[in-house]
Write an enzyme that holds these catalytic residues in place. Structure first.
Site, PDB file in Angstrom:
ATOM      1  N   SER A 156      78.594-132.091  24.238  1.00 31.21           N
ATOM      2  CA  SER A 156      79.437-132.246  23.058  1.00 31.21           C
ATOM      3  C   SER A 156      78.960-133.422  22.206  1.00 31.21           C
ATOM      4  O   SER A 156      77.828-133.406  21.736  1.00 31.21           O
ATOM      5  CB  SER A 156      80.899-132.383  23.488  1.00 31.21           C
ATOM      6  N   ASP A 181      77.417-127.066  25.129  1.00 31.37           N
ATOM      7  CA  ASP A 181      78.620-126.665  24.394  1.00 31.37           C
ATOM      8  C   ASP A 181      78.895-127.516  23.167  1.00 31.37           C
ATOM      9  O   ASP A 181      80.007-128.021  22.976  1.00 31.37           O
ATOM     10  CB  ASP A 181      79.843-126.640  25.312  1.00 31.37           C
ATOM     11  N   HIS A 349      85.542-126.283  27.828  1.00 30.85           N
ATOM     12  CA  HIS A 349      84.543-127.023  27.053  1.00 30.85           C
ATOM     13  C   HIS A 349      83.703-127.943  27.939  1.00 30.85           C
ATOM     14  O   HIS A 349      82.512-128.139  27.678  1.00 30.85           O
ATOM     15  CB  HIS A 349      85.255-127.821  25.964  1.00 30.85           C
TER      16      HIS A 349
END
Length: 386
Positions: A156, A181, A349
């Site tokens: 991320s 992700d 996530h």
């Protein structure tokens, strides 16, 4: 980015919390308890997953900064791991134990500026440029002018910082790049909903156990084993008075919020101060970093990220929790074979926490395919090239 970045990429809140432990990882499966048995939400030390820990001093224009790193392994390329916003290097703990058993490599998991146990003089400067320079400075401080082969792996926000670091050529011995992700398109689309999402989180916890329990039951981390070690890096003991806006806390897994006072402003303010003091006593843990205050940096982390990633002239890997996260530029780049992609379904996530074994298999396969590392214990490449 724990809660922040999960919403960035989903663009919405899940209609119901995902089932704890549903990340599909073998590590997560080990932690599941039978019916009627209470699960253990007690914290676990980093030393069960990393071999050592050290603080790396870096000198810059403003003085000395100290970066916390956790390490494992003694041979092979260095996998430099960058966590998501709000997380810490401890989010890589279970992944580290898993990847070390598959290929010969060295792990360096870094607490980024403003996160974990890193102490920076200007800890609020979370610009992509500053944090990318930090990564380069830590590599130089650890290895001097002759760093070993390094692969940057980031989740991320950390994935974005990895790309900015690679694009600026701040790690001269860079072998490869892996984003987990993080996709520019979905991140940019969801920026407007971030503050509302952050306001919906509990602000304080009565114990580390409650923080771990909330992270699992809310679906932030679906793997209890990982939550028990990584949440320690996300929360800290409260300092000073908590926010007068009304304290939110988690009690036995249920988020409760104080009702607004309907009295004169003076008595309300006095009552709030008293409530804040009581809240601090009863719920002494809070987040290490106030993500809401980092809003001015969000755009800089993600805007232009896809093209920066595609333009890096090294082997690249993209790991996603779902194909719906692909934007136009990455879709075209993937069709042109500019990077390898692996989709790991049934993950939230925090892919590397929810399914650490599967992420380790994907990264190990990537390293072996490019002859960056040697397999251990007869490990076989299990994922086809995407």
């Amino acid at each position: 980015m724990s809660a922040l970045e999960k919403n960035m990429h989903l663009g919405r809140l899940p209609s119901r919390p995902p089932l704890p432990g549903s990340g599909g990882s073998q590590s997560g499966a080990k932690m599941r308890m039978g019916p009627g048995r209470k699960r253990d939400f007690s914290p676990v030390s980093w030393s069960q997953y990393f071999e050592s820990m050290e603080d790396v001093e870096v000198e810059n224009e403003t003085g000395k900064d100290t970066f916390r790193v956790y390490k494992s392994g003694s041979e092979g390329p260095v996998l430099l791991l960058l966590h998501g916003g709000g997380h810490s290097a401890l989010s890589w703990a279970v992944f580290t134990a898993s990847i070390i058993s598959r290929v010969q490599c060295r792990i360096v998991a870094l607490d980024l500026r403003g996160h974990g146990e890193t102490k920076a003089r200007n800890s609020e400067d979370l610009s992509a440029e500053t944090m990318a320079k930090d990564v380069g400075n830590v590599v130089e401080a650890m290895y001097g002018d002759l760093p070993p082969p390094i692969m940057l792996i980031g989740h991320s926000m950390g994935g974005a910082i990895a790309v900015h670091t690679a694009s600026a050529n701040l790690v001269p011995s860079l072998l490869g790049l892996c984003m987990i992700d993080v996709v520019e398109g979905t991140a940019m689309d969801a920026l407007n909903s971030m503050q509302n999402f952050l306001r919906g989180r509990p602000k304080t916890f009565k114990s580390l156990e409650n923080a771990i329990e909330w992270s699992v039951k809310s679906g932030q981390i679906r793997n209890l084993e990982s939550a028990r070690v990584s949440m320690v890096g996300q929360v800290k003991q409260c300092e000073g008075i908590t926010s007068p806006e009304g304290s939110k806390s988690i009690v036995e897994g249920i988020i409760e919020e104080e009702e607004e006072e309907e009295e004169g402003s003076e008595s309300v303010n006095k009552r709030k101060k008293e409530d804040d003091m009581e809240s601090k006593k009863d719920h002494p843990y809070t987040w290490r970093i106030e993500l809401a205050k980092t809003e001015k940096y969000w755009d800089g982390w993600f805007r232009g990220l896809s093209n920066l990633f595609l333009s890096c002239p090294i082997p690249k890997l993209l790991l996603l929790a779902g194909v719906d996260r692909l934007d136009k530029d990455l879709t075209i780049g993937q069709m042109q074979g500019k990077f390898q992609m692996q989709v790991l379904p049934q993950c939230g996530h925090a892919v590397h926490e929810d399914a650490p074994d599967k992420v380790a298999e994907a990264v190990a396969t990537f390293l072996i395919r490019h002859r960056f590392a040697e397999p251990i214990g007869g490990f076989q490449c299990v994922f086809p090239g995407c």
